[in-house]
Design an enzyme around this catalytic site. Structure first.
Site, PDB file in Angstrom:
ATOM      1  N   CYS A  51      69.446 120.187 -28.749  1.00  0.00           N
ATOM      2  CA  CYS A  51      69.224 120.181 -27.786  1.00  0.00           C
ATOM      3  C   CYS A  51      68.919 122.074 -27.648  1.00  0.00           C
ATOM      4  O   CYS A  51      68.636 122.599 -27.888  1.00  0.00           O
ATOM      5  CB  CYS A  51      71.057 120.671 -26.284  1.00  0.00           C
ATOM      6  SG  CYS A  51      72.042 119.221 -26.887  1.00  0.00           S
ATOM      7  N   MET A  52      68.980 122.519 -25.955  1.00  0.00           N
ATOM      8  CA  MET A  52      68.021 124.555 -25.987  1.00  0.00           C
ATOM      9  C   MET A  52      69.612 124.986 -26.656  1.00  0.00           C
ATOM     10  O   MET A  52      69.017 125.592 -27.443  1.00  0.00           O
ATOM     11  CB  MET A  52      68.347 124.204 -24.502  1.00  0.00           C
ATOM     12  CG  MET A  52      67.640 125.590 -24.426  1.00  0.00           C
ATOM     13  SD  MET A  52      67.292 125.608 -22.381  1.00  0.00           S
ATOM     14  CE  MET A  52      66.157 124.878 -21.814  1.00  0.00           C
ATOM     15  N   ASP A  53      70.991 124.388 -26.461  1.00  0.00           N
ATOM     16  CA  ASP A  53      71.655 125.401 -26.673  1.00  0.00           C
ATOM     17  C   ASP A  53      72.781 124.813 -27.869  1.00  0.00           C
ATOM     18  O   ASP A  53      73.917 125.403 -28.196  1.00  0.00           O
ATOM     19  CB  ASP A  53      72.335 126.104 -25.541  1.00  0.00           C
ATOM     20  CG  ASP A  53      71.535 127.069 -24.264  1.00  0.00           C
ATOM     21  OD1 ASP A  53      71.216 127.295 -24.366  1.00  0.00           O
ATOM     22  OD2 ASP A  53      71.650 126.089 -23.704  1.00  0.00           O
ATOM     23  N   ARG A  67      50.777 146.166 -49.269  1.00  0.00           N
ATOM     24  CA  ARG A  67      50.980 145.725 -47.694  1.00  0.00           C
ATOM     25  C   ARG A  67      51.525 144.511 -47.932  1.00  0.00           C
ATOM     26  O   ARG A  67      51.457 143.374 -47.683  1.00  0.00           O
ATOM     27  CB  ARG A  67      50.049 145.678 -46.560  1.00  0.00           C
ATOM     28  CG  ARG A  67      48.294 146.576 -46.687  1.00  0.00           C
ATOM     29  CD  ARG A  67      47.440 146.474 -45.550  1.00  0.00           C
ATOM     30  NE  ARG A  67      46.986 145.090 -45.441  1.00  0.00           N
ATOM     31  CZ  ARG A  67      45.700 144.808 -46.109  1.00  0.00           C
ATOM     32  NH1 ARG A  67      44.922 145.673 -46.617  1.00  0.00           N
ATOM     33  NH2 ARG A  67      45.029 143.568 -46.049  1.00  0.00           N
ATOM     34  N   TYR A 106      71.614 113.931 -25.906  1.00  0.00           N
ATOM     35  CA  TYR A 106      70.411 113.189 -25.381  1.00  0.00           C
ATOM     36  C   TYR A 106      69.911 112.080 -25.493  1.00  0.00           C
ATOM     37  O   TYR A 106      69.340 112.061 -27.019  1.00  0.00           O
ATOM     38  CB  TYR A 106      69.328 114.352 -25.045  1.00  0.00           C
ATOM     39  CG  TYR A 106      69.685 115.106 -24.094  1.00  0.00           C
ATOM     40  CD1 TYR A 106      70.451 115.438 -22.836  1.00  0.00           C
ATOM     41  CD2 TYR A 106      69.721 116.787 -24.264  1.00  0.00           C
ATOM     42  CE1 TYR A 106      70.486 116.172 -22.079  1.00  0.00           C
ATOM     43  CE2 TYR A 106      70.118 117.107 -23.336  1.00  0.00           C
ATOM     44  CZ  TYR A 106      70.442 117.752 -22.302  1.00  0.00           C
ATOM     45  OH  TYR A 106      71.157 118.811 -21.899  1.00  0.00           O
ATOM     46  N   LYS A 113      55.760 144.252 -38.932  1.00  0.00           N
ATOM     47  CA  LYS A 113      55.319 143.183 -37.136  1.00  0.00           C
ATOM     48  C   LYS A 113      56.372 142.149 -36.658  1.00  0.00           C
ATOM     49  O   LYS A 113      56.992 141.607 -37.741  1.00  0.00           O
ATOM     50  CB  LYS A 113      53.980 142.740 -37.706  1.00  0.00           C
ATOM     51  CG  LYS A 113      53.936 141.894 -38.861  1.00  0.00           C
ATOM     52  CD  LYS A 113      52.270 141.251 -39.281  1.00  0.00           C
ATOM     53  CE  LYS A 113      51.870 140.314 -40.285  1.00  0.00           C
ATOM     54  NZ  LYS A 113      50.423 140.605 -40.664  1.00  0.00           N
ATOM     55  N   ARG A 138      38.561 136.943 -39.711  1.00  0.00           N
ATOM     56  CA  ARG A 138      39.231 137.466 -38.517  1.00  0.00           C
ATOM     57  C   ARG A 138      39.103 137.724 -37.497  1.00  0.00           C
ATOM     58  O   ARG A 138      38.885 138.022 -36.676  1.00  0.00           O
ATOM     59  CB  ARG A 138      40.749 136.575 -38.832  1.00  0.00           C
ATOM     60  CG  ARG A 138      41.714 137.203 -37.602  1.00  0.00           C
ATOM     61  CD  ARG A 138      43.576 136.882 -38.858  1.00  0.00           C
ATOM     62  NE  ARG A 138      43.333 137.684 -39.237  1.00  0.00           N
ATOM     63  CZ  ARG A 138      45.252 138.423 -39.673  1.00  0.00           C
ATOM     64  NH1 ARG A 138      45.970 136.557 -39.724  1.00  0.00           N
ATOM     65  NH2 ARG A 138      44.902 138.985 -40.690  1.00  0.00           N
ATOM     66  N   HIS A 149      41.198 141.806 -45.630  1.00  0.00           N
ATOM     67  CA  HIS A 149      42.136 140.560 -45.874  1.00  0.00           C
ATOM     68  C   HIS A 149      42.430 139.320 -46.497  1.00  0.00           C
ATOM     69  O   HIS A 149      41.144 138.979 -46.396  1.00  0.00           O
ATOM     70  CB  HIS A 149      43.254 140.701 -44.827  1.00  0.00           C
ATOM     71  CG  HIS A 149      45.033 139.862 -44.470  1.00  0.00           C
ATOM     72  ND1 HIS A 149      45.271 140.216 -45.395  1.00  0.00           N
ATOM     73  CD2 HIS A 149      44.867 138.642 -44.184  1.00  0.00           C
ATOM     74  CE1 HIS A 149      46.910 140.015 -45.000  1.00  0.00           C
ATOM     75  NE2 HIS A 149      46.427 138.761 -43.882  1.00  0.00           N
TER      76      HIS A 149
HETATM   77  C1  PLP Z   1      50.542 140.453 -42.085  1.00  0.00           C
HETATM   78  C2  PLP Z   1      49.972 140.660 -42.982  1.00  0.00           C
HETATM   79  C3  PLP Z   1      50.588 141.321 -44.235  1.00  0.00           C
HETATM   80  C4  PLP Z   1      50.991 140.967 -44.816  1.00  0.00           C
HETATM   81  O1  PLP Z   1      51.082 139.343 -45.127  1.00  0.00           O
HETATM   82  P1  PLP Z   1      52.432 139.375 -46.125  1.00  0.00           P
HETATM   83  O2  PLP Z   1      51.595 137.917 -46.386  1.00  0.00           O
HETATM   84  O3  PLP Z   1      53.001 138.887 -45.630  1.00  0.00           O
HETATM   85  O4  PLP Z   1      52.539 139.903 -47.290  1.00  0.00           O
HETATM   86  C5  PLP Z   1      49.088 142.239 -45.272  1.00  0.00           C
HETATM   87  N1  PLP Z   1      48.538 142.907 -43.982  1.00  0.00           N
HETATM   88  C6  PLP Z   1      48.094 142.357 -42.738  1.00  0.00           C
HETATM   89  C7  PLP Z   1      46.190 142.860 -42.896  1.00  0.00           C
HETATM   90  C8  PLP Z   1      48.880 141.432 -41.928  1.00  0.00           C
HETATM   91  O5  PLP Z   1      48.416 141.101 -41.060  1.00  0.00           O
END
Ligand code: PLP
Length: 373
Positions: free
Chosen positions: A310-312, A221, A265, A38, A136, A165
């Site tokens: 700065c921005m850049d 995951r 700046y 992601k 969540r 999670h």
């Molecule tokens: C982002 C995410 C992960 C990965 O988490 P890490 O701490 O980067 O390993 C696993 N499960 C869910 C639901 C997530 O949103």
């Protein structure tokens, strides 16, 4: 042409490191890995990272949004993909038509999925999310079994997985994680007893995959660990993982200024004597935060960023490295000579975590890959 002669600021991503990290995570957890890609693969680049993760043995890919999943399909990646977060039900058709698995936690999601599946004549692949303590997303534990039973009985849907999670698996005290695991395991046992257990039961993020083997179930995951970054200071990676990303820029200008000259700046820095000041083309629009007290590497030495970002562009104090010339490489994250700045060090300086540092590297910073694309 090398990157320093082509780009102002760029990120180098070592795809061999990603592949190796996925392999190590699989060996440690002893179950298949879902590589979490992601947010542009935590800033590393979705498609090249996904391909490297699959080479490293990942059997699933995890994303947060439908558009991230569609990007994988458009690149010709046909492995199982799960959207871990919210998908607007109005777009379920797109997910189903592309064999993308959806996360659901409400009866309304089941209705929308079964209707979309009927329209398309293709099955909706669903993972039921259970809220065991993150608060969540997810059905509450006491309602999980009933929703699972409804899901399993819906026409046109495949009950592919059930997951939760962890909120605190990267902390030294693992008792809150153990409690979440207990609640989740109870639900899994109830599903088993009713012959409703889906093929993929999963719970562990990187931290839990490293420290809670009992939470591995059928799949871990892995996000932060596959990038070679530590889940937290309390949950460091074991040996065998390598950081994949370096972030660089280049010296665009150097000059010696007389005493009393204001820099950038606001003139927050004023030269005290004759001083060497350099400029580099990276700024807050690239994700280089507008904070004080930055350090970067030039000529293998740590040097300070002075005055305002700065921005850049940024300005560097080069008194300690008078040999620096226009075109020399500047390292923001990564190593140069004997010195190294980690994403974790930058995170400490910025008052955040390493996740936010790498995710925040701007879209205009090109990603340059080493290893097979
Ligand atoms: C982002 C995410 C992960 C990965 O988490 P890490 O701490 O980067 O390993 C696993 N499960 C869910 C639901 C997530 O949103």
């Amino acid at each position: 042409m090398d990157s320093a002669s082509k780009y102002s600021s760029w990120a180098e991503v070592d795809l061999g490191a990603i592949e190796g990290n996925v392999r190590v995570l699989g060996q440690i957890s002893c179950v298949p890995v879902m590589a979490v890609v992601k947010a542009n693969a935590y800033g590393h680049g979705t498609v090249p990272v996904a391909r490297a993760a699959l080479r490293g043995g990942a059997s699933w890919l995890g994303v947060a949004r439908l558009d991230e999943a569609l990007e994988l399909r458009q690149a010709g990646i046909y492995s199982p993909v799960l959207i871990l977060g919210y998908t607007p039900p109005a777009r379920y058709d797109e997910a189903i038509a592309n064999q993308i698995s959806l996360t659901v936690w409400e009866p309304a999601h089941l209705e929308a999925a079964t209707a979309a599946a009927a329209r398309l004549g293709q099955p909706a692949r669903l993972h039921l999310k259970v809220d065991t303590g993150m608060s969540r997303l997810g059905v509450q534990p006491e309602d999980a079994f009933d929703l699972a039973r409804r899901l399993a009985g819906m026409p046109g849907v495949l009950f592919e997985g059930v997951f939760t999670h962890f909120a605190r698996s990267d902390e030294a005290d693992l008792s809150p994680t153990a409690e979440q695991e207990r609640i989740f395991t109870e639900i899994v046992h109830a599903l088993e007893a009713a012959r409703l257990r889906p093929p993929k039961v999963h719970a562990a993020n990187s931290a839990a995959a490293l420290v809670r083997p009992s939470a591995a179930y059928d799949l871990v995951r892995g996000g932060i660990a596959i990038y070679g970054l530590h889940p937290s200071p309390e949950c460091p990676l074991p040996p065998g993982f390598r950081p994949a990303l370096s972030w660089k820029t280049v010296i665009s200008h150097v000059k010696t200024l007389p005493p009393g000259r204001g820099v950038s700046y606001g003139h927050e820095y004023v030269t005290r004597t004759y001083e060497r000041v350099g400029t580099a083309p990276v700024g807050y629009a690239d994700g280089f935060r507008r904070k004080k007290k930055h350090t970067v590497l030039v000529a293998g030495q740590r040097v300070k960023v002075v005055s305002r970002v700065c921005m850049d562009q940024i300005m560097l104090l080069l008194n300690r490295v008078p040999q620096v010339r226009i075109g020399d490489e500047v390292v923001i994250i990564g190593s140069q000579g004997e010195e190294r700045i980690t994403a974790e060090e930058v995170a400490r300086r910025w008052g955040t975590n390493n996740y936010e540092v790498v995710c925040g590297i701007g879209a205009r910073v090109p990603r340059v890959y080493s290893g097979d694309l």
